[in-house]
Design a protein around this motif. Sequence first.
Motif, PDB file in Angstrom:
ATOM      1  N   ILE A  60     -42.869 -34.860 -21.093  1.00  0.00           N
ATOM      2  CA  ILE A  60     -41.427 -34.635 -21.219  1.00  0.00           C
ATOM      3  C   ILE A  60     -41.149 -33.310 -21.912  1.00  0.00           C
ATOM      4  CG2 ILE A  60     -39.335 -35.459 -22.381  1.00  0.00           C
ATOM      5  CD1 ILE A  60     -40.400 -38.327 -21.866  1.00  0.00           C
ATOM      6  N   GLN A  61     -41.910 -33.006 -22.960  1.00  0.00           N
ATOM      7  CA  GLN A  61     -41.662 -31.783 -23.705  1.00  0.00           C
ATOM      8  C   GLN A  61     -42.091 -30.526 -22.942  1.00  0.00           C
ATOM      9  OE1 GLN A  61     -40.020 -30.846 -26.539  1.00  0.00           O
ATOM     10  NE2 GLN A  61     -39.181 -32.902 -26.235  1.00  0.00           N
ATOM     11  N   ILE A  62     -43.040 -30.638 -22.040  1.00  0.00           N
ATOM     12  CA  ILE A  62     -43.384 -29.503 -21.185  1.00  0.00           C
ATOM     13  C   ILE A  62     -42.147 -29.066 -20.396  1.00  0.00           C
ATOM     14  CG2 ILE A  62     -44.706 -28.763 -19.148  1.00  0.00           C
ATOM     15  CD1 ILE A  62     -46.983 -30.572 -20.144  1.00  0.00           C
ATOM     16  N   VAL A  63     -41.450 -30.036 -19.829  1.00  0.00           N
ATOM     17  CA  VAL A  63     -40.220 -29.756 -19.084  1.00  0.00           C
ATOM     18  C   VAL A  63     -39.118 -29.292 -20.031  1.00  0.00           C
ATOM     19  CG1 VAL A  63     -38.396 -30.788 -17.674  1.00  0.00           C
ATOM     20  CG2 VAL A  63     -40.799 -31.352 -17.228  1.00  0.00           C
ATOM     21  N   ALA A  64     -38.968 -29.989 -21.179  1.00  0.00           N
ATOM     22  CA  ALA A  64     -37.888 -29.693 -22.117  1.00  0.00           C
ATOM     23  C   ALA A  64     -37.973 -28.275 -22.667  1.00  0.00           C
ATOM     24  CB  ALA A  64     -37.913 -30.700 -23.271  1.00  0.00           C
ATOM     25  N   VAL A  65     -39.172 -27.833 -23.012  1.00  0.00           N
ATOM     26  CA  VAL A  65     -39.342 -26.491 -23.586  1.00  0.00           C
ATOM     27  C   VAL A  65     -38.950 -25.419 -22.576  1.00  0.00           C
ATOM     28  CG1 VAL A  65     -41.048 -24.825 -24.416  1.00  0.00           C
ATOM     29  CG2 VAL A  65     -41.068 -27.148 -25.296  1.00  0.00           C
ATOM     30  N   HIS A  66     -39.323 -25.609 -21.312  1.00  0.00           N
ATOM     31  CA  HIS A  66     -38.922 -24.651 -20.279  1.00  0.00           C
ATOM     32  C   HIS A  66     -37.400 -24.611 -20.139  1.00  0.00           C
ATOM     33  CE1 HIS A  66     -43.159 -24.611 -19.002  1.00  0.00           C
ATOM     34  NE2 HIS A  66     -42.847 -23.488 -18.378  1.00  0.00           N
ATOM     35  N   MET A  67     -36.770 -25.785 -20.176  1.00  0.00           N
ATOM     36  CA  MET A  67     -35.315 -25.837 -20.020  1.00  0.00           C
ATOM     37  C   MET A  67     -34.610 -25.219 -21.222  1.00  0.00           C
ATOM     38  SD  MET A  67     -34.598 -29.510 -18.191  1.00  0.00           S
ATOM     39  CE  MET A  67     -32.844 -29.145 -18.091  1.00  0.00           C
ATOM     40  N   GLU A  68     -35.123 -25.463 -22.423  1.00  0.00           N
ATOM     41  CA  GLU A  68     -34.516 -24.886 -23.629  1.00  0.00           C
ATOM     42  C   GLU A  68     -34.507 -23.363 -23.578  1.00  0.00           C
ATOM     43  OE1 GLU A  68     -36.720 -26.476 -26.866  1.00  0.00           O
ATOM     44  OE2 GLU A  68     -35.955 -28.514 -26.603  1.00  0.00           O
ATOM     45  N   ASN A  69     -35.478 -22.792 -22.889  1.00  0.00           N
ATOM     46  CA  ASN A  69     -35.567 -21.338 -22.767  1.00  0.00           C
ATOM     47  C   ASN A  69     -34.882 -20.818 -21.506  1.00  0.00           C
ATOM     48  OD1 ASN A  69     -37.547 -20.103 -24.985  1.00  0.00           O
ATOM     49  ND2 ASN A  69     -38.321 -22.130 -24.440  1.00  0.00           N
ATOM     50  N   GLY A  70     -34.240 -21.708 -20.753  1.00  0.00           N
ATOM     51  CA  GLY A  70     -33.506 -21.293 -19.559  1.00  0.00           C
ATOM     52  C   GLY A  70     -34.358 -21.102 -18.324  1.00  0.00           C
ATOM     53  N   TYR A  71     -35.597 -21.588 -18.340  1.00  0.00           N
ATOM     54  CA  TYR A  71     -36.502 -21.420 -17.200  1.00  0.00           C
ATOM     55  C   TYR A  71     -36.449 -22.672 -16.322  1.00  0.00           C
ATOM     56  CZ  TYR A  71     -38.392 -17.599 -20.046  1.00  0.00           C
ATOM     57  OH  TYR A  71     -38.549 -16.458 -20.787  1.00  0.00           O
ATOM     58  N   PHE A  72     -35.355 -22.836 -15.597  1.00  0.00           N
ATOM     59  CA  PHE A  72     -35.150 -24.058 -14.826  1.00  0.00           C
ATOM     60  C   PHE A  72     -36.022 -24.094 -13.566  1.00  0.00           C
ATOM     61  CE2 PHE A  72     -31.127 -23.145 -17.074  1.00  0.00           C
ATOM     62  CZ  PHE A  72     -31.160 -24.221 -17.941  1.00  0.00           C
ATOM     63  N   LYS A  73     -36.196 -22.941 -12.925  1.00  0.00           N
ATOM     64  CA  LYS A  73     -37.066 -22.883 -11.750  1.00  0.00           C
ATOM     65  C   LYS A  73     -38.495 -23.216 -12.142  1.00  0.00           C
ATOM     66  CE  LYS A  73     -38.826 -19.703  -8.221  1.00  0.00           C
ATOM     67  NZ  LYS A  73     -38.818 -18.299  -7.739  1.00  0.00           N
ATOM     68  N   GLU A  74     -38.957 -22.637 -13.256  1.00  0.00           N
ATOM     69  CA  GLU A  74     -40.313 -22.911 -13.732  1.00  0.00           C
ATOM     70  C   GLU A  74     -40.467 -24.384 -14.127  1.00  0.00           C
ATOM     71  OE1 GLU A  74     -38.463 -20.426 -14.548  1.00  0.00           O
ATOM     72  OE2 GLU A  74     -39.585 -18.570 -14.172  1.00  0.00           O
ATOM     73  N   ALA A  75     -39.385 -24.972 -14.673  1.00  0.00           N
ATOM     74  CA  ALA A  75     -39.427 -26.385 -15.053  1.00  0.00           C
ATOM     75  C   ALA A  75     -39.656 -27.261 -13.823  1.00  0.00           C
ATOM     76  CB  ALA A  75     -38.128 -26.784 -15.759  1.00  0.00           C
ATOM     77  N   ALA A  76     -39.008 -26.910 -12.712  1.00  0.00           N
ATOM     78  CA  ALA A  76     -39.196 -27.660 -11.464  1.00  0.00           C
ATOM     79  C   ALA A  76     -40.626 -27.507 -10.954  1.00  0.00           C
ATOM     80  CB  ALA A  76     -38.194 -27.188 -10.416  1.00  0.00           C
ATOM     81  N   GLU A  77     -41.185 -26.302 -11.073  1.00  0.00           N
ATOM     82  CA  GLU A  77     -42.563 -26.073 -10.640  1.00  0.00           C
ATOM     83  C   GLU A  77     -43.549 -26.854 -11.506  1.00  0.00           C
ATOM     84  OE1 GLU A  77     -42.943 -21.868 -10.904  1.00  0.00           O
ATOM     85  OE2 GLU A  77     -41.775 -21.468  -9.083  1.00  0.00           O
ATOM     86  N   VAL A  78     -43.260 -26.883 -12.802  1.00  0.00           N
ATOM     87  CA  VAL A  78     -44.103 -27.638 -13.732  1.00  0.00           C
ATOM     88  C   VAL A  78     -44.109 -29.116 -13.369  1.00  0.00           C
ATOM     89  CG1 VAL A  78     -44.177 -28.528 -16.095  1.00  0.00           C
ATOM     90  CG2 VAL A  78     -43.979 -26.090 -15.706  1.00  0.00           C
ATOM     91  N   LEU A  79     -42.930 -29.646 -13.023  1.00  0.00           N
ATOM     92  CA  LEU A  79     -42.812 -31.059 -12.681  1.00  0.00           C
ATOM     93  C   LEU A  79     -43.718 -31.422 -11.511  1.00  0.00           C
ATOM     94  CD1 LEU A  79     -41.198 -33.577 -13.543  1.00  0.00           C
ATOM     95  CD2 LEU A  79     -39.575 -33.032 -11.732  1.00  0.00           C
ATOM     96  N   GLU A  80     -43.810 -30.530 -10.534  1.00  0.00           N
ATOM     97  CA  GLU A  80     -44.666 -30.772  -9.378  1.00  0.00           C
ATOM     98  C   GLU A  80     -46.138 -30.832  -9.787  1.00  0.00           C
ATOM     99  OE1 GLU A  80     -43.761 -31.425  -6.217  1.00  0.00           O
ATOM    100  OE2 GLU A  80     -41.736 -31.483  -7.040  1.00  0.00           O
ATOM    101  N   ARG A  81     -46.517 -30.020 -10.773  1.00  0.00           N
ATOM    102  CA  ARG A  81     -47.917 -30.018 -11.224  1.00  0.00           C
ATOM    103  C   ARG A  81     -48.246 -31.224 -12.098  1.00  0.00           C
ATOM    104  NH1 ARG A  81     -46.822 -24.405 -12.187  1.00  0.00           N
ATOM    105  NH2 ARG A  81     -46.780 -24.694 -14.444  1.00  0.00           N
ATOM    106  N   LEU A  82     -47.234 -31.712 -12.827  1.00  0.00           N
ATOM    107  CA  LEU A  82     -47.497 -32.747 -13.832  1.00  0.00           C
ATOM    108  C   LEU A  82     -47.787 -34.116 -13.239  1.00  0.00           C
ATOM    109  CD1 LEU A  82     -44.880 -32.096 -16.672  1.00  0.00           C
ATOM    110  CD2 LEU A  82     -47.335 -31.703 -16.723  1.00  0.00           C
ATOM    111  N   PHE A  83     -47.099 -34.462 -12.162  1.00  0.00           N
ATOM    112  CA  PHE A  83     -47.139 -35.834 -11.689  1.00  0.00           C
ATOM    113  C   PHE A  83     -47.785 -35.952 -10.308  1.00  0.00           C
ATOM    114  CE2 PHE A  83     -43.586 -35.699 -14.676  1.00  0.00           C
ATOM    115  CZ  PHE A  83     -43.896 -36.779 -15.499  1.00  0.00           C
ATOM    116  N   THR A  84     -48.500 -37.053 -10.153  1.00  0.00           N
ATOM    117  CA  THR A  84     -49.046 -37.389  -8.843  1.00  0.00           C
ATOM    118  C   THR A  84     -47.982 -38.183  -8.077  1.00  0.00           C
ATOM    119  OG1 THR A  84     -49.961 -39.474  -9.670  1.00  0.00           O
ATOM    120  CG2 THR A  84     -51.359 -37.508  -9.848  1.00  0.00           C
ATOM    121  N   ASP A  85     -48.361 -38.689  -6.914  1.00  0.00           N
ATOM    122  CA  ASP A  85     -47.410 -39.477  -6.103  1.00  0.00           C
ATOM    123  C   ASP A  85     -47.503 -40.969  -6.396  1.00  0.00           C
ATOM    124  OD1 ASP A  85     -46.434 -37.239  -4.836  1.00  0.00           O
ATOM    125  OD2 ASP A  85     -48.015 -37.261  -3.320  1.00  0.00           O
TER     126      ASP A  85
END
Length: 292
Positions: free
Chosen positions: A75-100
Amino acid sequence: ALINGLSKMPTHQKKTVYLCQLLIRIAEGKNLECRYGNEQRISPLESALSFWTLLEREEIKLEKLHEDIRRLIQIQIVAVHMENGYFKEAAEVLERLFTDSEYDKPLRVKLATIIKSKDPYVPLLQSFSYNLLMSKIKSYAELFMKENETNFLIQAATKQVVSKGLGATAWHNETVNVNENDESNLETKQRFVFSIILLKDMLGQMQKCCLNVDFLLVWMYCLLDLSSLQNVEKHGNTLACGRRRQRWTYKEDLELKSGVREFGVGNWAKILVHGDFNNRTSVMLKDRWRTL
């Protein structure tokens, strides 16, 4: 690990190495400019997650604590990116973090929705905060230290992580009066004595293992934090009547950049009033902006 190879180490020593690596990355978790390894897009917390996975593999107990920490890191991997305004990177991170897998799906869907909203202050991110992550990591480290009570490296690393992550001010960044603040002087002496003890031990190990002297000197520099000790030595007489020069933190740099975007270059007084700075003046902001 360097001399004998990680694969040849006993399990408890492997865990020590993994935990040190984890603590280093957790301490720098909010610093997205910090990178470990060759992969530039991997943030400190993503790197920490990989070492947390290695730790989980070495243990069969503490399943609830393991799961809590894993979820908090994700959760904090995504949160830290969003706090810094990196929303596109946050979406990319989400794809790497979770399997199907269906097990991960609810959290993955929630985080995807949060990223689309571009709001880093939603209840989920506030409930699973960075401070909570730090608290859970501290609990895990304390359990580890009880099993390895003589492991001073883990104890020192944990103290450093807690001091960084929970908002405690590092001793060399504090306003110090040499004549009145004896505790600061005592801590400086303690750090120095501690360093000498470690140096003596390392010299003995060097004789046994033929360690490179240059490597030892680099290690000494990092350990002693010579910049801080030299500052105490050179400016000790002036500290009694003034404030020690403070290093700019990553958070302050972000505040400065945000202020310039909002009010423009030159409006240092406005930026100072509206920003969250640590004992700064408008002149300091101007000088720092020129440096940046």
